[in-house]
Motif scaffolding. Structure first.
Motif: not given
Lengths: 113, 114
Positions: B4-26
């Protein structure tokens, strides 16, 4: 309510000492698991069990043993603890009837000095 | 083996904004996919899991869509909240070997700021 309970929650051990981490589940799940969590490595499977009396090696079993004396209990044993085994350890239980989503305990923080 | 491969490390964002975290797999077989969330000093808890009938799972405002063609199971939320600050894991389970446990990605830490 489904529950997985680990003990102790925190442990400090000396290098070369023996450490036993315990896990109890009241969910009547057949399968139980031990994972360790390290920054940069995520959650890695150490040992797992299909049921009482069964233990199987996971992805990183070296330096660890496991024991499953009953449906409810699953222990992780470090016979000769080393500083590289300093980590947070999570126990989990699951079953196909549980929609295949294992339930985790609260974790044991182990420091080996 | 499975991975499984995910968005790496740290994602910072402001409250109210959209968030998307990637995940791909084999995976050799068609697996079940999961998202777990872990708040500080707590256990990982199930957030979402894929369905066999291609329904889109949703929970606490999060949703994820399993795309077998691209081997992905991205996590999305339209409006992030401060309480969404946590560590997120994508994981898969081999349908034929469920008892052997989940394979996890490395995790993505999300920090939401006011």
């Amino acid at each position: 309510e489904a529950a997985v309970t680990q003990s102790p929650r925190n442990k400090v051990a000396v290098t070369g000492g023996k450490v036993t981490l315990s896990c109890n589940q009241t969910n009547n799940h057949n399968n139980m698991y031990w994972y360790r969590q390290d920054t940069g490595h995520g959650l890695r499977l150490i040992h797992y069990s299909y049921g009482a009396g069964s233990t199987e090696k996971g992805d990183i079993p070296d330096g660890y043993k496991a024991s499953r004396p009953s449906q409810e209990n699953f222990s992780l044993i470090l016979e000769l603890a080393t500083p590289s085994q300093t980590s947070v350890y999570f126990c989990a239980s699951g079953d196909r009837g549980n929609n295949q989503a294992p339930l985790f305990g609260e974790g044991t923080r182990l420091s080996v000095l | 083996g499975d991975s499984v491969t995910q968005t790496e490390g740290l994602v910072t964002l402001t409250e109210g904004l959209p968030v998307m975290l990637n995940c791909t797999y084999q995976s050799t077989y068609s697996p079940f996919l999961f998202w777990y969330v872990q708040h500080l000093n707590e256990a990982p808890k199930l957030l979402l899991k894929s369905f066999t009938d291609n329904k889109r799972p949703e929970h606490q405002g999060f949703h994820a869509t399993l795309h077998k063609s691209s081997s992905s199971f991205h996590l999305q939320k339209s409006s992030a909240q401060l309480s969404d600050s946590a560590l997120y894991y994508c994981a898969l389970s081999d349908r034929n070997n469920y008892a052997q446990g989940l394979t996890f990605g490395l995790g993505t830490r999300v920090s939401v700021f006011p």
